[in-house]
Design a protein around this motif. Structure first.
Motif, PDB file in Angstrom:
ATOM      1  N   GLY A   1       0.832  -1.444  -0.127  1.00 39.29           N
ATOM      2  CA  GLY A   1       0.011   0.092  -0.060  1.00 39.29           C
ATOM      3  C   GLY A   1       0.989   1.352  -0.040  1.00 39.29           C
ATOM      4  N   ARG A   2       2.160   1.077  -0.046  1.00 37.98           N
ATOM      5  CA  ARG A   2       3.097   2.380  -0.163  1.00 37.98           C
ATOM      6  C   ARG A   2       3.940   2.157  -1.135  1.00 37.98           C
ATOM      7  NH1 ARG A   2       3.339   1.056   6.061  1.00 37.98           N
ATOM      8  NH2 ARG A   2       2.170   2.738   7.013  1.00 37.98           N
TER       9      ARG A   2
ATOM     10  N   GLN B   1      -5.103   1.778   3.244  1.00 36.09           N
ATOM     11  CA  GLN B   1      -5.890   0.710   2.447  1.00 36.09           C
ATOM     12  C   GLN B   1      -5.575  -0.580   2.881  1.00 36.09           C
ATOM     13  OE1 GLN B   1      -3.514   2.868   1.546  1.00 36.09           O
ATOM     14  NE2 GLN B   1      -2.580   2.212  -0.470  1.00 36.09           N
ATOM     15  N   VAL B   2      -4.331  -1.068   3.165  1.00 36.23           N
ATOM     16  CA  VAL B   2      -4.123  -2.455   3.913  1.00 36.23           C
ATOM     17  C   VAL B   2      -4.765  -2.516   5.077  1.00 36.23           C
ATOM     18  CG1 VAL B   2      -2.302  -3.852   4.389  1.00 36.23           C
ATOM     19  CG2 VAL B   2      -2.040  -2.324   2.379  1.00 36.23           C
ATOM     20  N   ALA B   3      -4.657  -1.478   6.124  1.00 28.81           N
ATOM     21  CA  ALA B   3      -5.442  -1.717   7.368  1.00 28.81           C
ATOM     22  C   ALA B   3      -6.985  -2.176   7.194  1.00 28.81           C
ATOM     23  CB  ALA B   3      -5.040  -0.412   8.408  1.00 28.81           C
ATOM     24  N   ALA B   4      -7.579  -1.410   6.232  1.00 27.42           N
ATOM     25  CA  ALA B   4      -8.854  -1.368   5.964  1.00 27.42           C
ATOM     26  C   ALA B   4      -9.525  -2.797   5.576  1.00 27.42           C
ATOM     27  CB  ALA B   4      -9.485  -0.477   4.970  1.00 27.42           C
ATOM     28  N   GLN B   5      -8.176  -3.592   5.074  1.00 28.67           N
ATOM     29  CA  GLN B   5      -8.539  -4.946   4.576  1.00 28.67           C
ATOM     30  C   GLN B   5      -8.833  -5.790   6.048  1.00 28.67           C
ATOM     31  OE1 GLN B   5      -5.640  -6.596   1.993  1.00 28.67           O
ATOM     32  NE2 GLN B   5      -5.533  -4.767   1.021  1.00 28.67           N
ATOM     33  N   TRP B   6      -8.223  -5.629   6.990  1.00 32.01           N
ATOM     34  CA  TRP B   6      -8.105  -6.236   8.279  1.00 32.01           C
ATOM     35  C   TRP B   6      -8.892  -5.606   9.486  1.00 32.01           C
ATOM     36  CZ3 TRP B   6      -2.408  -6.317   7.191  1.00 32.01           C
ATOM     37  CH2 TRP B   6      -2.141  -7.263   6.460  1.00 32.01           C
ATOM     38  N   ALA B   7      -9.645  -4.314   9.174  1.00 33.58           N
ATOM     39  CA  ALA B   7     -10.228  -3.791  10.467  1.00 33.58           C
ATOM     40  C   ALA B   7     -11.457  -4.311  10.711  1.00 33.58           C
ATOM     41  CB  ALA B   7     -10.178  -2.267   9.822  1.00 33.58           C
ATOM     42  N   ASP B   8     -12.305  -4.894   9.840  1.00 33.34           N
ATOM     43  CA  ASP B   8     -13.482  -5.606  10.494  1.00 33.34           C
ATOM     44  C   ASP B   8     -13.637  -7.030  10.535  1.00 33.34           C
ATOM     45  OD1 ASP B   8     -16.171  -5.936  10.814  1.00 33.34           O
ATOM     46  OD2 ASP B   8     -16.809  -4.744   8.860  1.00 33.34           O
TER      47      ASP B   8
END
Length: 686
Positions: free
Chosen positions: A413-414, A560-567
């Protein structure tokens, strides 16, 4: 022109010593491409020779002799000519090569072209690899260059012969008898590495001994460096940061102290006088009690740059980012990022920061390390573990290419994937070699050494491609057998994850030896040594909350990576318990509760091992009896221990949640107390 003559290849028992370099005789049309006469190796670069080129010629001779087999005959025609042009501009750079049939005689003349002799050596191994997997000589046309400049093995070997986290016998390094006696195994080891393009070896444990910097050990290193140089391998040494104090007569190792800096300059000069192509130092500092710059109020950059100044442009300092401290109450998964990312841009140009694949410690599955992509102004390399410290030692079949591909292919994501982040620098693997006759403790563990080297050369290769070519070279070219072996390999790592650490669990092994389950261990001195620290299980639920409501380790990843694992409702279940603490009765997208899914995963892992054992049993007759028996015995151990992992873990979770076994699932075979009572102080690798 120099001719390469065929010599007789010794006939070894199928005990695994020859690794993937068996050069077993070809059959049918593939063999008819090769004559029993010697293949001529014509050197087209002005006749210049070198030890490296001589090794290439010897390997071609050995390989063709083996592939032709005893008594092989060609119907007609001249012997195969393999021409080596080692000074041609082929656009591949250092170590690259181009393989192609000669247009006017594609069946009897073949060209290995490279820009240097090392490229010709790598190309020779590549040609023999293609032939060994059954390809016709006339069908081979390849142009390749290494994707990463540094492709390194790190040995956790101690000078007394013990190997930390080693499961294949004693160390392969006979330090006691060096420099006078060099074991033939050192040459065979270098040959195996060169066949994969591995070009650097750290010869000692990161928990280093200062005396390995003394002149008597420099002489030993010099002998190794001389032996390995023709194979394109540079020697590196793990250096203990406190050496100026330990062996140098100083009362400090402060990296800003002028006397300390002068001591390291003199030591580097001493080493480079003996070994002009010495690769440099690998350093583990301020981690697990090892000395480092923080002992003096300095940063990692201060320590690394001091050593980098001593080495100058002659070599490299590789500074490990595996750090954690008992005094740091933060989530252990966050510590490396918090210590290193603020130092981005402060490291010298000849410093590499070596980052483990995941943020904890070589677990069966981890998310990729958040440092990748977060330090654009620092040279980062990936550290993987080939020895299976947490994946069943040498007794469990666990093919690790899928693990490494998960990391290499992960989008940071970076600005790219992990592979793209480390491509300008390289990759290191903690070696799994030892004194066992088959090198790695079990035959299938050879595949991880092989896969590491192949991915370091070309991370775009698939796990299936690597498994197939390894199986064909190592066991048999029979397509059905290769297919069965490849299937076993591709499923094996996921099986281990399922019966050891399903749904994102981690670090669930017993104390000290890392062998067998111990999720109940909660009484060790340092919090992060305890499995209960990682699973956070109680009557209400299980899992480590790394969201903003918990340790907030998730925020170290790109948004955007964190969003994949946040929920927890949408996360890939593979990472559920790594990032979330969830209730036992929460319903997952599968429709099953967390408890039901957890037990199902344990059962899936056990069943997968049973399937592998059945697949291997079906190969009796297709594999030589000696190795078939050895693998069968290892799989029997894995079947038993997979059930142990499953049953002991499930028994412990039941003791916390009080839930009945899901419908159709078998209860643990023994009581929790019986599993807790097991002790293995003599387990290998301690």
């Amino acid at each position: 022109m120099v001719a390469c003559s065929v010599v007789a290849v010794p006939a070894y028992a199928e005990d695994g010593y020859d690794l993937w370099l068996r050069y077993a005789p070809l059959e049918g049309e593939a063999q008819s491409d090769l004559r029993a006469d010697s293949p001529f190796a014509n050197i087209a670069d002005g006749g210049r020779s070198s030890p490296t080129l001589e090794i290439a010629l010897e390997e071609l001779s050995r390989g063709f002799a083996g592939l032709q087999g005893s008594g092989a005959r060609a119907a007609n025609g001249s012997p195969v000519k393999v021409e080596l042009d080692c000074g041609e501009t082929v656009g591949t750079g250092e170590g690259g090569y181009r393989l192609s049939p000669v247009a006017d005689d594609p069946r009897r003349a073949f060209l290995i072209a490279a820009e240097d002799h090392l490229g010709c050596l790598y190309g020779s191994f590549a040609l023999l690899r293609e032939l060994s997997t059954g390809k016709r000589l006339s069908d081979i046309a390849i142009g390749q260059a290494p994707a990463m400049p540094l492709r390194m093995l790190n040995h956790w070997d101690n000078p007394d012969g013990h190997v930390e986290r080693g499961y294949a016998g004693r160390s392969i390094f006979d330090w006691w008898h060096l420099p006078e006696r060099l074991d033939q195994r050192m040459i065979d080891y270098a040959r195996a590495n060169a066949s994969l393009g591995i070009n650097g070896v750290v010869v000692n444990n990161v928990n280093a001994k200062s005396f390995m910097l003394e002149p008597r050990y420099i002489a030993k290193l010099e002998r190794l460096a001389h032996a390995w140089r023709p194979y394109g391998i540079r020697v590196y040494l793990s250096a203990r940061f406190s050496a100026p104090r330990d062996i140098g007569g100083l009362d400090t190792a402060d990296p800003l102290d002028p006397a300390v800096r002068a001591w390291w300059h003199a030591k580097a000069d001493q080493i480079y006088t003996a070994i002009p192509d010495f690769g440099g130092f690998l350093v583990k500092a301020n981690s697990e009690g090892q000395p480092g710059p923080q002992d003096y109020g300095r940063t990692h950059a201060d320590g690394a740059n001091m050593l980098a100044a001593a080495i100058g442009d002659r070599g490299t300092v590789i500074w490990r980012a595996f750090v954690y401290s008992a005094e740091d109450e933060a989530d252990r998964a966050k510590q490396a990022y918090e210590e290193f990312v603020p130092l981005d841009g402060q490291f010298a140009d000849n410093v590499i920061v070596q980052v483990k694949n995941g943020p904890v410690d070589f677990q069966p599955r981890e998310p990729f390390h958040p440092m990748f992509g977060a330090m654009p102004n620092t040279r980062l390399m990936l550290e993987a573990q080939i020895t299976k410290e947490y994946l069943g030692f040498a007794s469990h079949l666990a093919y690790l290419a899928p693990l490494w591909k998960e990391v290499l292919d992960a989008d940071t994501g970076r600005g790219g994937t992990v592979a793209e982040v480390v491509a300008p620098v390289g990759i290191a693997g903690v070696a799994n070699t030892g004194s066992d006759r088959n090198w790695t403790g079990s035959h299938f563990d050879q595949a991880n050494w092989y896969a590491f080297g192949r991915l370091a050369w070309n991370p775009a290769l698939t796990s299936e491609e690597i498994a197939g070519e390894w199986a064909a070279q190592t066991f048999t070219r029979d397509p059905a057998a290769v297919g069965a072996i490849t299937s076993m390999m591709l499923d094996s790592r996921e099986a281990v994850v399922s019966y050891m650490t399903p749904l994102g669990l981690a670090h669930q092994m017993d104390t000290g030896h890392h062998y067998g389950p111990g999720p109940w261990v909660c009484d060790l001195a340092r919090p992060e040594w305890n499995p209960c620290y990682y699973h956070q299980a109680d009557r209400s639920g299980i899992g480590f909350d790394r969201t903003a409501n918990g340790s907030d380790a998730l925020s170290q990843y790109a948004p955007q990576v964190a969003a994949q694992w946040a929920d927890p409702a949408t996360i890939d279940p593979h990472y559920l318990l790594w990032f979330h603490h969830v209730a036992w009765d929460d319903t997952l997208p599968s429709g099953r509760t967390v408890w039901q899914e957890l037990v199902r995963e344990y059962d899936r892992g056990v069943a997968a091992v049973d399937t592998m054992a059945g697949q291997w049993a079906g190969l009796r007759g297709a594999i030589d009896a000696e190795r078939h028996r050895a693998v069968s015995e290892s799989l029997a151990i894995q079947q038993r221990e997979a059930r142990w992992w499953r049953d002991a873990s499930v028994a412990y979770w039941q003791s916390l949640n009080g839930l009945e076994m899901p419908q159709g699932a078998s209860p643990p075979a023994e009581t929790l107390e019986a599993y807790k009572s097991r002790s293995f102080p003599e387990a290998p690798g301690q």
